[in-house]
Enzyme design. Structure first.
Site, PDB file in Angstrom:
ATOM      1  N   GLU A 146       0.737  -1.152   0.039  1.00  0.00           N
ATOM      2  CA  GLU A 146       0.116   0.004  -0.071  1.00  0.00           C
ATOM      3  C   GLU A 146       0.869   1.227   0.060  1.00  0.00           C
ATOM      4  OE1 GLU A 146      -0.830  -2.468   1.512  1.00  0.00           O
ATOM      5  OE2 GLU A 146      -2.756  -2.915   0.855  1.00  0.00           O
ATOM      6  N   HIS A 186     -10.914  -5.340   9.736  1.00  0.00           N
ATOM      7  CA  HIS A 186     -11.632  -4.998   8.487  1.00  0.00           C
ATOM      8  C   HIS A 186     -12.769  -4.089   8.768  1.00  0.00           C
ATOM      9  CE1 HIS A 186      -9.317  -8.282   6.961  1.00  0.00           C
ATOM     10  NE2 HIS A 186      -9.628  -7.984   5.918  1.00  0.00           N
TER      11      HIS A 186
END
Lengths: 432, 406
Positions: B142, B211
């Site tokens: 990322e 998440h």
């Protein structure tokens, strides 16, 4: 987040031959370069059997080898020199500019003209000059906080850099960046980054842009990007992530490690499990080269190969330049940890002295010519200081100006108008 | 979809004529259009002269029958032939595709955006149409690919960077904070970073703590970025397009549970203004400020509230940074009571900032303290019951309104 990948079993690990330490071997067979637009590794996962591998050793070489061989080859074959007179003088002038400028910075810092963290490049000029003088204006350079000389080599004027250091409006970043953030859109100097490693993805992005222009926009784009960073950065995740992506997408980028053996007070050998950084290139599928970073001609030869590779679309190269900084990490660093013998050893290999010797011995320039260059640069740097001194400091109105490219980003105030429409906004006194 | 409301007089007799109103700009955005904003929408009953009608209407309403919907069911629309129905993720895809058609510099990068079509199918089919380089499948890195997007933006491209889950962008915080937000400023305005960073976030169905994160609270302090949250197919497409066209770096927050919402959206090209809030349901008694998924919990609570005789004004703030203080302010000046309902954690969330902003700017207009309902300050538990208690539920919203309106 991603499911665990079951690795293909490799039948044998192939060691690099230690005796040929500066030669690059790619033990895994590369598939031939196809013209398809497949973005991904072209390496097969099967490993050649040892017998076949030994045979291929003799003939397989990366296009980029350690320059000692190149230099020796050239000198032995046709006695021609590595550079012409013009090139030699250009290189000399650039290195003198870097050195004089940094020396002046030190003076100005201690006189209270600039503040904060200032990181000087003395001793490493060969790397900057060796690479950047081969680039065009539209090629990009990304650096770290030790970026003054990279900016100067790329073409940013000494005035603009000095003014930026003084924090004046005439600085290349209007005084908003400072020593560690030298940017120039005109010269494609993409910064200047304070955190180590954070510039490498930006450089990878600039290289991606170049490839995108060529392949998607169908423009004529041969621009390459050179990313400079140090030995300390080579232990950082972003370095590895970018090596992977650059090799994967075959980006036109050159990763240049300025290994000066020290990250502030941390010796490279104390921080790194395998200190030979150039070896990390082949692990990602790109050539890794080690070069003497105190010799501008050797650096230049390696750079030529790496830049040509990138322009031809053959992908990235990792170049490790063994170099040394004569001063401390920054002007605030007392530099007590480094051994005097080590400093003396590298001081004897001063790149400027070495080039001067080469030019004179090979009759490319006379002492007087070099002296006049030095004088010219001295005057240039003095003039830069005068210019910076005379320039105005930023006014209050500059405070909010460049936060957003589109100042509507400050939002809508209670009165229904955009904040940036408020006349006090330009004065820098508006409520945001 | 019409944004004009039938006359104010009708409002007092029935609620069924209220459509959800949002600001809509049918012209291409440009800096000279700042004045267009002032006529952006017509809201029934928003000025003082109409207030009296409303109050009398309120007393009348008590005796009316139970209203099943807080927001009116749309009337048989004579313009029903225009517009097409689709799901929210399709709206995002449509917006993205239209912008990629319009400008060849727009590209997408992220994990599994290409061949896989995106973890929530937002980029489905785009790689086939535009190629592997324009819809780039990145490795799992990322920080590096966000930085790569930023470098590409500095050199002329307009990347849309996808975080497979917004939570993963925590790994890109270095690039988002230092380079995305600050680089335009530290370069003295020389380089622009027109990136869009988007992805699904929020609390889903038992996805576990990592998440289920809400990153808007972490990013809100970064100077130089804008944050928007979409909640309907209409504003999803509009915000996506506006974000791509914007010269500023924009973070677009989507919600994992909203991707399958269905709505009819216009056929013609439109964008939603990035800095404006959306009036979901005009009202008189209390202002409820919300965004993203909580909008639906609020509307569900509003049904109950309406049946109990309350008239909440619901505003989807949409722009998390900067706040649209004009829409919010007008509402506060009308209702004098504010309830913020958000999915962020209590500490340092969007609601906390919004409370401060309202107190600072509209203190004189408040009849009671600003109340903020946020998620609990806990890592989102896996167990369904615990997860339900972590986020704000409609019943709590009803209770809060009743409390504030005493």
């Amino acid at each position: 987040m991603a499911t665990a990948f079951a690795p293909t079993k490799l039948t044998a690990t192939v060691p690099l031959h230690g005796s040929q330490e500066n030669r690059l071997l790619l033990p895994i067979r590369l598939a031939p370069l196809s013209s398809s637009s497949f973005l991904g590794s072209t390496r097969s996962l099967t490993v050649n059997s040892p017998r076949r591998l030994n045979h291929s050793n003799a003939t397989r070489r990366s296009p980029v080898v350690a320059v000692q061989e190149v230099v020796k080859e050239k000198q032995s074959t046709n006695n021609s020199l590595l550079i012409t007179k013009e090139e030699g003088l250009e290189l000399y002038e650039d290195m003198i500019l870097g050195r004089s400028f940094e020396d002046m910075c030190a003076q100005m810092y201690y006189r209270g003209k600039m503040f904060g963290f200032v990181h000087l490049y003395n001793g490493q000029e060969a790397v900057s000059t060796g690479f950047i003088k081969l680039l065009t204006k539209s090629d990009s350079v990304v650096s770290t906080y030790r970026d003054h000389v990279h900016a100067l080599s790329k073409g940013v004027s000494a005035r603009a850099v000095m003014s930026e250091l003084f924090g004046k409006v005439t600085g290349c970043c209007r005084g908003q960046g400072g020593s560690m953030h030298m940017f120039s859109k005109e010269h494609n100097m993409l910064g200047g980054f304070a955190f180590i490693g954070e510039g490498i993805p930006v450089a990878t992005g600039a290289a991606f842009s170049s490839k995108y222009r060529r392949e998607v926009l169908k423009q004529d784009c041969e621009d390459v990007t050179v990313a400079f960073f140090g030995d300390g950065t080579c232990n950082n995740g972003q370095f590895y992530e970018c090596l992977n992506m650059a090799a994967l997408y075959k980006l036109p980028i050159i990763f240049v490690v300025e290994n000066n053996l020290w990250a502030i007070g941390m010796s490279h050998l104390r921080a790194t499990s395998d200190p030979e950084i150039w070896k990390k290139g082949p692990a990602f599928g790109m050539p890794g080269v080690h070069v003497d970073g105190m010799d501008v001609l050797k650096v230049r030869e390696v750079a030529k190969e790496a830049v040509t590779r990138a322009r031809r679309g053959e992908g990235p190269t990792l170049v490790e330049c063994e170099t040394y900084r004569f001063r401390g990490h920054s002007l605030a660093d007392p530099d007590e940890l480094r051994d005097a013998a080590e400093k003396a050893k590298y001081a004897a290999r001063d790149p400027i002295v070495a080039l001067k010797k080469y030019l004179i011995e090979n009759k490319l320039a006379k002492e007087a010519e070099l002296k006049s260059i030095e004088k010219k640069i001295d005057e240039l740097v003095e003039e830069a200081v005068e210019f910076a001194d005379a320039s105005p400091q930023p006014g209050r109105s500059q405070l909010l100006e460049n936060v957003f490219a589109d100042p509507k980003g400050f939002g809508i105030g209670p009165d229904g108008r955009y904040r940036c429409e408020d006349p006090k906004f330009t004065e820098g006194t508006a409520q945001v | 979809m019409s944004s004009i409301i039938h006359g104010a007089g009708a409002a007092t007799t029935t609620l069924s004529t209220f459509n959800s109103i949002d600001s809509k700009i049918l012209v291409a955005p440009s800096r000279t259009n700042l004045s267009v904003r002032s006529q952006r929408y017509i809201v029934a009953g928003s000025d003082a002269s109409k207030k009296k009608n409303f109050v009398s209407g309120l007393r009348v309403r008590h005796s009316q029958k139970l209203i099943p919907n807080a927001v009116a069911t749309k009337e048989a629309d004579t313009s029903a032939s225009t517009g097409h129905e689709l799901l929210l993720f399709e709206a995002l895809q449509e917006g993205l595709e239209e912008e990629m058609d319009r400008d060849p510099h727009v590209c997408v990068m992220g994990e599994d955006v290409g061949h896989y079509g995106g973890s929530y199918k937002v980029t489905k089919g785009l790689a086939d149409k535009f190629g592997d380089l324009r819809v780039l499948d990145t490795p799992i890195c990322e920080n590096a690919f966000t930085g790569m997007g930023i470098g590409a933006a500095m050199t002329g491209l307009r990347p849309v960077i996808e975080g497979m889950n917004m939570g993963f962008l925590l790994l890109a915080f270095n690039q988002i904070s230092n380079n995305c937000g600050m680089l335009h400023y530290t370069s003295g305005g020389q380089f622009t970073i027109p990136v869009v960073i988007r992805g699904p976030g929020g609390v889903g169905r038992q996805l576990g703590a990592e998440h289920s994160q809400r990153l808007e609270s972490y990013f809100q302090s970064i100077p130089g970025i804008q944050m928007v949250a979409c909640s309907t197919p209409y504003n999803a497409k509009g915000l996506m397009k506006a974000a791509i066209r914007s010269e500023n770096p924009v973070i677009l927050f989507e919600h994992v549970l909203l991707y399958n919402l269905k709505e009819k959206i216009p056929d013609e090209d439109y964008i939603c203004n990035l800095e404006e809030a959306e009036m979901v349901r005009p009202g008189e008694h209390i202002t409820i400020l919300t965004y993203s998924r909580m909008r639906y919990h609020v509307m569900q609570a509003a049904k109950t509230l309406v049946n109990k005789g309350y008239d909440p004004e619901v505003i989807d703030i949409r722009s998390l940074k900067p706040f649209d203080l004009h829409t919010i302010g007008n509402s506060v000046k009308k209702t004098h009571r504010v309830l913020i309902v958000e999915e962020c954690m209590r500490t340092g969330g969007i609601g906390a900032s919004l409370t401060a902003a309202i107190n600072e700017n509209f203190h004189d207009y408040l009849d009671s303290p600003v109340m903020c309902l946020s998620s609990q300050d806990v890592p989102t538990p896996y167990a369904g019951t615990l997860e339900e208690w972590t986020v704000v539920q409609p019943a709590q919203i009803v209770t809060a309104v009743e409390q504030l309106c005493q």
